[in-house]
Design a protein around this motif. Structure first.
Motif, PDB file in Angstrom:
ATOM      1  N   PHE A 124      45.449  69.846  71.758  1.00  0.00           N
ATOM      2  CA  PHE A 124      45.324  69.074  73.236  1.00  0.00           C
ATOM      3  C   PHE A 124      46.430  70.372  73.985  1.00  0.00           C
ATOM      4  CE2 PHE A 124      48.014  67.338  70.457  1.00  0.00           C
ATOM      5  CZ  PHE A 124      49.401  66.896  70.401  1.00  0.00           C
ATOM      6  N   LEU A 125      46.512  71.172  73.511  1.00  0.00           N
ATOM      7  CA  LEU A 125      47.456  72.755  73.875  1.00  0.00           C
ATOM      8  C   LEU A 125      46.368  73.964  74.479  1.00  0.00           C
ATOM      9  CD1 LEU A 125      50.670  72.135  71.807  1.00  0.00           C
ATOM     10  CD2 LEU A 125      50.435  71.768  74.388  1.00  0.00           C
ATOM     11  N   GLU A 126      46.367  74.972  75.436  1.00  0.00           N
ATOM     12  CA  GLU A 126      46.194  75.830  75.508  1.00  0.00           C
ATOM     13  C   GLU A 126      46.218  77.010  75.044  1.00  0.00           C
ATOM     14  OE1 GLU A 126      47.513  76.261  79.710  1.00  0.00           O
ATOM     15  OE2 GLU A 126      45.578  77.278  80.760  1.00  0.00           O
ATOM     16  N   ALA A 127      44.891  77.945  74.414  1.00  0.00           N
ATOM     17  CA  ALA A 127      45.151  79.084  74.032  1.00  0.00           C
ATOM     18  C   ALA A 127      45.459  79.061  71.624  1.00  0.00           C
ATOM     19  CB  ALA A 127      46.323  80.690  74.348  1.00  0.00           C
ATOM     20  N   GLN A 128      45.213  78.134  71.574  1.00  0.00           N
ATOM     21  CA  GLN A 128      45.046  77.725  70.438  1.00  0.00           C
ATOM     22  C   GLN A 128      44.246  78.495  68.865  1.00  0.00           C
ATOM     23  OE1 GLN A 128      48.321  76.278  69.510  1.00  0.00           O
ATOM     24  NE2 GLN A 128      48.408  76.296  71.751  1.00  0.00           N
ATOM     25  N   ARG A 129      44.616  78.725  68.788  1.00  0.00           N
ATOM     26  CA  ARG A 129      42.932  79.363  67.482  1.00  0.00           C
ATOM     27  C   ARG A 129      43.599  78.869  66.655  1.00  0.00           C
ATOM     28  NH1 ARG A 129      41.294  84.404  69.900  1.00  0.00           N
ATOM     29  NH2 ARG A 129      40.206  84.777  68.042  1.00  0.00           N
ATOM     30  N   THR A 130      44.268  78.414  66.121  1.00  0.00           N
ATOM     31  CA  THR A 130      44.756  77.692  64.701  1.00  0.00           C
ATOM     32  C   THR A 130      45.312  75.879  64.883  1.00  0.00           C
ATOM     33  OG1 THR A 130      46.640  78.340  63.934  1.00  0.00           O
ATOM     34  CG2 THR A 130      44.566  79.319  63.187  1.00  0.00           C
ATOM     35  N   TRP A 131      45.522  74.694  63.947  1.00  0.00           N
ATOM     36  CA  TRP A 131      45.622  73.817  64.919  1.00  0.00           C
ATOM     37  C   TRP A 131      46.474  73.076  63.268  1.00  0.00           C
ATOM     38  CZ3 TRP A 131      46.983  72.756  69.470  1.00  0.00           C
ATOM     39  CH2 TRP A 131      47.305  71.061  69.757  1.00  0.00           C
ATOM     40  N   GLN A 132      47.350  72.170  62.909  1.00  0.00           N
ATOM     41  CA  GLN A 132      47.476  71.346  62.689  1.00  0.00           C
ATOM     42  C   GLN A 132      47.182  70.272  62.605  1.00  0.00           C
ATOM     43  OE1 GLN A 132      51.347  71.862  61.306  1.00  0.00           O
ATOM     44  NE2 GLN A 132      51.696  73.326  60.471  1.00  0.00           N
ATOM     45  N   ILE A 133      46.936  69.434  61.275  1.00  0.00           N
ATOM     46  CA  ILE A 133      46.246  67.958  61.095  1.00  0.00           C
ATOM     47  C   ILE A 133      46.734  67.047  59.724  1.00  0.00           C
ATOM     48  CG2 ILE A 133      43.824  69.576  59.699  1.00  0.00           C
ATOM     49  CD1 ILE A 133      42.807  66.591  60.986  1.00  0.00           C
ATOM     50  N   TYR A 134      47.265  66.260  59.991  1.00  0.00           N
ATOM     51  CA  TYR A 134      47.615  65.686  58.810  1.00  0.00           C
ATOM     52  C   TYR A 134      46.570  65.139  57.889  1.00  0.00           C
ATOM     53  CZ  TYR A 134      50.841  62.113  56.236  1.00  0.00           C
ATOM     54  OH  TYR A 134      51.598  61.791  55.118  1.00  0.00           O
ATOM     55  N   LEU A 135      47.040  65.067  56.647  1.00  0.00           N
ATOM     56  CA  LEU A 135      46.064  64.338  56.009  1.00  0.00           C
ATOM     57  C   LEU A 135      46.593  63.430  55.659  1.00  0.00           C
ATOM     58  CD1 LEU A 135      43.431  67.270  54.842  1.00  0.00           C
ATOM     59  CD2 LEU A 135      43.230  66.146  56.525  1.00  0.00           C
ATOM     60  N   PRO A 136      46.232  61.698  55.429  1.00  0.00           N
ATOM     61  CA  PRO A 136      46.758  60.951  54.593  1.00  0.00           C
ATOM     62  C   PRO A 136      45.830  60.915  53.532  1.00  0.00           C
ATOM     63  CG  PRO A 136      45.174  59.762  56.107  1.00  0.00           C
ATOM     64  CD  PRO A 136      45.952  61.583  56.581  1.00  0.00           C
ATOM     65  N   PRO A 137      46.491  60.675  52.294  1.00  0.00           N
ATOM     66  CA  PRO A 137      46.522  60.521  50.603  1.00  0.00           C
ATOM     67  C   PRO A 137      45.075  60.149  50.866  1.00  0.00           C
ATOM     68  CG  PRO A 137      48.961  58.999  50.606  1.00  0.00           C
ATOM     69  CD  PRO A 137      48.152  59.627  52.290  1.00  0.00           C
ATOM     70  N   ASP A 138      44.031  60.501  50.353  1.00  0.00           N
ATOM     71  CA  ASP A 138      42.636  60.594  50.177  1.00  0.00           C
ATOM     72  C   ASP A 138      41.767  61.834  49.811  1.00  0.00           C
ATOM     73  OD1 ASP A 138      40.257  58.943  50.174  1.00  0.00           O
ATOM     74  OD2 ASP A 138      40.030  57.987  52.262  1.00  0.00           O
ATOM     75  N   ARG A 139      40.359  61.560  49.259  1.00  0.00           N
ATOM     76  CA  ARG A 139      39.875  63.286  49.305  1.00  0.00           C
ATOM     77  C   ARG A 139      39.014  63.402  50.670  1.00  0.00           C
ATOM     78  NH1 ARG A 139      38.225  64.690  44.396  1.00  0.00           N
ATOM     79  NH2 ARG A 139      38.791  63.495  42.460  1.00  0.00           N
ATOM     80  N   TRP A 140      39.450  64.702  51.012  1.00  0.00           N
ATOM     81  CA  TRP A 140      38.977  65.082  52.350  1.00  0.00           C
ATOM     82  C   TRP A 140      37.831  65.828  52.724  1.00  0.00           C
ATOM     83  CZ3 TRP A 140      39.710  61.415  56.414  1.00  0.00           C
ATOM     84  CH2 TRP A 140      40.629  60.577  56.446  1.00  0.00           C
ATOM     85  N   VAL A 141      36.644  65.823  53.932  1.00  0.00           N
ATOM     86  CA  VAL A 141      36.155  67.295  53.816  1.00  0.00           C
ATOM     87  C   VAL A 141      36.240  67.356  54.797  1.00  0.00           C
ATOM     88  CG1 VAL A 141      34.043  68.103  52.896  1.00  0.00           C
ATOM     89  CG2 VAL A 141      34.750  66.228  51.606  1.00  0.00           C
ATOM     90  N   TYR A 142      36.831  68.928  55.060  1.00  0.00           N
ATOM     91  CA  TYR A 142      36.808  69.900  56.719  1.00  0.00           C
ATOM     92  C   TYR A 142      35.187  69.792  57.076  1.00  0.00           C
ATOM     93  CZ  TYR A 142      37.941  72.890  59.460  1.00  0.00           C
ATOM     94  OH  TYR A 142      38.355  73.826  61.377  1.00  0.00           O
ATOM     95  N   LEU A 143      35.532  69.169  57.936  1.00  0.00           N
ATOM     96  CA  LEU A 143      33.857  68.753  58.668  1.00  0.00           C
ATOM     97  C   LEU A 143      33.122  70.398  59.539  1.00  0.00           C
ATOM     98  CD1 LEU A 143      31.879  66.540  59.944  1.00  0.00           C
ATOM     99  CD2 LEU A 143      32.733  67.135  62.143  1.00  0.00           C
TER     100      LEU A 143
END
Lengths: 754, 754
Positions: B648-667
């Motif tokens: 939600f900010l301008e000019a971003q090339r990376t972004w942080q995401i918080y993952l709660p405990p679970d098995r996650w797969v990056y889309l």
């Protein structure tokens, strides 16, 4: 139905009872009470519209560098809709009869409690309403609604920069920084709020004073140093809201027949200011800094350009250090001989040449300095309740202790510091600050009083100390001490007020214009001697001082008691009286005009000192029959004979001035205008030439000083020699200012034309 | 002394009485009363800290084009520090005993009056506190302090754009314009306030709703349509302040064991939204305008660039006229065949091609239009008390009548207008507005209710009318109606919410970011289907839409129930999905991703419709044991299986995401992360690549839709082909936007670097 109404009417008449006690008269019937002060209705109470409310609340006073965020949560607020009038003593049976001493009125809730006993008494010329007793709970909020005529006008309130006629708004009584911009609609205020939470508002002031005069010819002074809110937004009442220890509240009153008499009585009560020293009329007090050589060189430069100098004000006599706000004075109140070598000798030398030196002090001492260590060891500072140690006050990028003036030893010690400055040879100083920065929540005073009540009181104490120091040194008639902060009884202690830190601009709320209502409201609060920094003080971002501002401000201050300059907080980025030879020439002429006016300055000063008529007066003070003058806040009478309409906007070549009915003479060319009142008593508005250097001023033809005023006409030949070429002039002489101003113009153009 | 304390303790113990009524349990002793809801303390009353206050005040509701300035003057506020618990009936003697039906608690002032009787009752699953009776005066203010745990978190409140976790602030319940900027510290808000008084604040919203859920697993819904203030600033209580006809107040409660159960019970009570029509999943609903040819040409251009289109939304179907705000729709709700020739035919033709047409309507009708004249003659509009005639509402540069939906004839008439739109062939519309613009002070309704209470209720009625129209036409499963305004019971009537008029920028309070907490708070208020305009809506001055904003907004909305674009209020000055071929290409890809997700969209929609689990869910909804997730407002779960962290900010090339405990797969590339909880149950924050077009999204490895999600990986090849050259790209394609953006950058640089 007919019969019932008649019998009710008789019943009501039967209950009408009228009685008098000094200036107070009480008229009551079964449902209502009316209280008159010398035939003026001042309080009207009915069960449907009760005049008194009690309440319980908790307040918070958050201090951000002298900008307070004050809020209150209300738990209870109770209408006291019933009343009884008691003779003298509480708990006696209800007997309504005349008494020359005092009356007590008990206002209470229908159910009997809570209740408040208000005492109405008279002493000398002063009539007083005080809180006698409160029953039914621990109440710490009091609302008192004084009756108001919808058309009544109210003035005073201490130093009010935005509004002179006060009705329609609320005014908190709390000493604090006035703020930067002071108008939530301006971009300067927006940025000051954004960057430092320091934008201020229409009511923020260093000198709130719960003193009010009404055009119904009475004054009211509230003796109460805790927070109060004067709510003048209602058509039919003036509501005063008091917080905290409400049992201490006293409302003092008196009436008069004329404005002159009213101000004389008000200043009899509050105390008057003595005449300022006459050496001030030798020219301008020049604010310069930077060390002995730099200071003397600048003054010599000014003098050789024709500037008349009465004093040299060096605020950095105690040394300097640098913060992001600009260079700051080192707050350890001792001569810095490294920065000011030979100062002791130079003071004497200059004095022989007729030029005085002035210094700077305030009630705070910078942490870890020699004076701090001394005073801290003796416990002379206000303490923190939490730590039990000196309460440090944050001034941005440094911390200070504040002298506890309720401690007699500390008081005496600091008085000696002031006397030492006199002995060193200073003929005065800026006695800066007062209560503004002192926390109201965690502060312990020697006298044990609540810090919430001491915050405002501190300004009074600081003024009192200064006055005592010069009085005891027998130099009160020779010393020029100027202060910005004040509260309730300050007019009796302060020698001269200055309007504090205006922005270096032409804004209404915080620029040149704002010091005019400030002077008028101070005058109507009993403080007759005020003045302001020529050119303003505060500069940052796009707010930079131009030559035009310096000269416009200077030409106004010729027609005030004192002409004093200030370099501002960022001297290098702003235009100074010494920036170019042309400015020196223009300013020299203003100092000549100021000294030319000396006999009149002295005459006006005596009126202030002897009668309490302020030096700068609203037009209604001398022209009360003209209904047009009661809302004028940007024009004033200097004394009784000069009518001044300062030019407070940029790039003006003509200016309008309102002339009340009288015979007037235009100061700059002797043109006479005989203003005859119209059927309503009104005068006329005329437009006059207003080139820089020719402020619109008229004098009364019948003035005893006519001959003196005639000597001003030759000065009209002055014209700014490069007004048509101001932009290039600016670019060549101060490219920094130029860039900021161009950017400001482009910014407004683009944003507001979209 | 010892003896006395012991006996007092015994005395206190003796007085402890506990009794139960449905979910409510009352524990009382001589000085205090504690009320529990299913073992949760919800109200604690002591004589020192009373839970109930009554008061008297006068309020003013000033309407400035839907931006209300609401203020209140308080006359009385009384602590009700005493209480008695009564069984069922008022005036019975005090008998404390168990009852399964209802209890009455009488809170009263020490002196016996005033007093309020609160009734505690249970019906079905819902427990209710209602005002039974007030004695001792005409009170129109009620404060009720519900007990709060200092660590408790509260969500809901309708649509809240700035804060999701609501404690620490106050929220007025009043439908109005959300404002422009909505953050007093931003320059956009400053100018909006300066120019139009329309800056808004953190709490201004079209859809306030006094519904709150607590992490102590209960909900409270206040049934009260007059103004109320939900004050969540205190550590130990949630204080609700109610104005005007306080006797109407009802507080409904229920509890649950899990968030799922809590939302299921809340939506059981308020009513749920049916699944949106499935044709929406064929692509994006494209907002275009300007006439039949222009609209079809644009859609064709988009389609030939690969954009999947499900609907064409033409807000100007009824005609247009020009104001200074931009082009405005002509509010006479009839087809304008001059502007839209052959529309009746084209609707049918396009439908066969799988593309629907949508229109626009609101409850206001423009003065002097044919519909206005018709309805005015029949008295179908809300009237003015002053004039007795139709109350005209000012919408800037035109006036309107507002259909009085409390008049059964008017209601029926307007329902037929809506049905007519369906018959014409429209498959839905923006049902704009609700109570926002309706004056609260001078308005007369057919049903005689106070306009102060009708203002908020109007939003409910308008939603109810829309739902009834499509239900009666048997098209509820085929029609897409989206509304921005709501109040108390709106979730039971509104089909889909849209977030209203965001600024076309990346600001926190009014830009892309703000619609995320808005969706989450709506979800926790029982409104499970929401979405927002791709690219935002409001543009003026330097606020102009860039390509980056359109694409960032679009990529987020792929992972919400509905993908719909809007050209904004100034289409020509702002970037559109059709501005360049490259944008069309980029947006085409997003529509492909959106349609690819169809089976999952349907699955999520069914959960909303059947259980009331919102489509966009806060992380704690599924990960309640992780203490880190309760304050997250800019991430959400779309359904149970997709975790989305929009950029939600301008000019971003990376972004942080918080993952709660679970098995996650990056889309976007199938990377698996198995997040194991730490000792406190917390997950981890990871940084991912976030080029435009690749929003940070993870899916649960154990999801039933894993195979579907695996189909997204090929799309990662997308890279913006000229991101490094964005400035020139902008200059060439839209020099107006370019100039504004450059000016904005220079302005901030110069001001903030000084």
């Amino acid at each position: 139905m007919q019969i019932i109404s008649v019998s009710l009417a008789i019943f009501a008449i039967t209950w009408n009872v009228e009685t008098t006690c000094g200036l107070f008269t009480f008229k009551k019937n079964i449902h209502s009470l009316e209280i008159f002060l010398d035939n003026r209705l001042i309080l009207k109470h009915t069960s449907a519209q009760p005049a008194v409310h009690l309440g319980v609340g908790t307040a918070s006073y958050k201090n951000n560098h002298g900008n307070f965020d004050i809020s209150s949560t209300l738990s209870d607020r109770v209408s006291l809709n019933s009343f009884t009038v008691l003779e003298n003593e509480i708990n006696s049976t209800e007997v309504v009869s005349a008494s020359n001493e005092s009356f007590i009125v008990n206002f209470f809730h229908d159910l009997g409690t809570p209740s408040i006993y208000l005492k109405f008494s008279n002493e000398g010329l002063i009539s007083t309403i005080s809180v006698n007793k409160i029953t039914g709970g621990k109440y710490n909020r009091l609302w008192l609604k004084f009756w108001a005529d919808p058309k009544e006008t109210i003035y005073g309130g201490g130093e009010q920069f935005n509004y002179f006629s006060l009705r329609g708004r609320s005014y908190p009584m709390w000493a604090r920084e006035q703020g930067v911009g002071r108008n939530k609609s301006t971009i300067v205020t927006y940025f000051a709020d954004l960057i430092a939470g320091a934008g201020g508002d229409y009511h923020t002031t260093y000198w709130p004073q719960p003193t009010f005069v009404s055009d119904r010819m009475y004054f009211m002074h509230l003796d109460f140093s805790f927070f109060s809110l004067v709510n003048l937004t209602n058509e039919n009442c003036h509501e005063l809201e008091l917080w905290e220890d409400i049992a201490q509240a006293k409302f003092h009153f008196n009436t008069a027949v004329t404005w002159k008499q009213l101000l004389e009585r008000l200043t009899d009560f509050l105390g008057r200011q003595p005449t300022p020293p006459e050496w001030l009329y030798n020219g301008a007090v020049i604010g310069v800094q930077g060390g002995t050589d730099e200071v003397l060189q600048k003054v010599e430069e000014l003098q050789s350009g024709g500037v008349k100098v009465s004093g040299i004000w060096i605020q950095d006599w105690s040394g300097k250090f640098v913060t992001s706000f600009g260079k700051r004075v080192y707050w350890n109140w001792q001569w810095d001989p490294t920065m000011y070598p030979r100062l002791d000798v130079e003071i004497k030398r200059m004095r022989k040449l007729g030029i005085r030196f002035l210094s700077y002090i305030n009630p705070h001492v910078i942490k870890d300095s020699p004076m701090y260590q001394d005073a801290d060891a003796q416990g002379f500072f206000i303490k923190s309740k939490e730590t039990g140690k000196t309460q440090l006050v944050d001034f941005g990028e440094f911390d200070c202790g504040t002298v506890d003036l309720t401690n007699p030893d500390a008081y005496k010690w600091y008085k000696n510091v002031l006397k030492g400055m006199l002995e060193f040879g200073f003929s005065g100083w800026m006695a800066d600050f007062g209560g503004e920065y002192i926390p109201a929540e965690d502060a312990v005073y020697f006298n044990g009083r609540s810090p919430k009540g001491m915050h405002n009181s501190y300004s009074e104490l600081w003024a009192k100390l200064n006055k005592e120091a010069v009085t005891e040194a027998e130099k009160i008639n020779d010393t020029f001490i100027f202060m910005r902060s004040g509260f309730g009884r300050s007019p009796g202690y302060t020698l001269v007020n200055w309007a504090g830190d205006q922005n270096v601009d032409f804004s209404y709320a915080d620029g040149l214009a704002s010091v005019i209502p400030a002077a008028l409201s101070m005058g109507m609060s009993g403080m007759g001697f005020t003045h302001s920094d020529v050119g303003g003080y505060f500069s940052d971002l796009c707010v930079v001082r131009t030559e035009e501002l310096v000269l416009r401000w200077g030409e106004m201050n010729v027609f005030t008691p004192i002409l004093r300059t200030h370099e501002g907080n960022r001297p290098n980025r702003n235009w100074q009286v010494y920036t170019t030879e042309k400015t020196i020439r223009s300013f020299a002429r203003l100092t000549q005009l100021y000294t030319l006016l000396t006999p009149y300055h002295k005459f006006v000063a005596k009126e202030v000192a002897n009668h309490g008529y302020p030096a700068q007066r609203p037009l209604f003070f001398h022209y009360p029959d003209d209904p047009s003058v009661y809302d004028i806040k940007f024009q004033y009478l200097y004394g009784s004979d000069l009518l001044v309409a300062p030019v407070f906007l940029e790039a003006q070549r003509t200016w309008q001035i309102y002339l009340p009915p009288d015979r007037w003479v235009y100061l700059w060319n002797g043109t006479e205008i005989n203003v005859v009142p119209d059927e309503e008593g009104r005068g006329i508005t005329v437009a006059v030439n207003a080139e820089i250097g020719n402020p619109p001023v008229f004098y009364r033809k019948s003035s005893d000083f006519s001959q003196l005023f005639q000597r001003f006409a030759p000065y009209v030949v002055y014209r700014p020699d490069d007004s048509s070429n101001l932009t290039w002039h600016l670019l060549l002489n101060n490219p920094t200012i130029f860039i900021f101003l161009i950017f400001r113009k482009v910014f407004w153009y683009v944003f507001l034309s979209v």
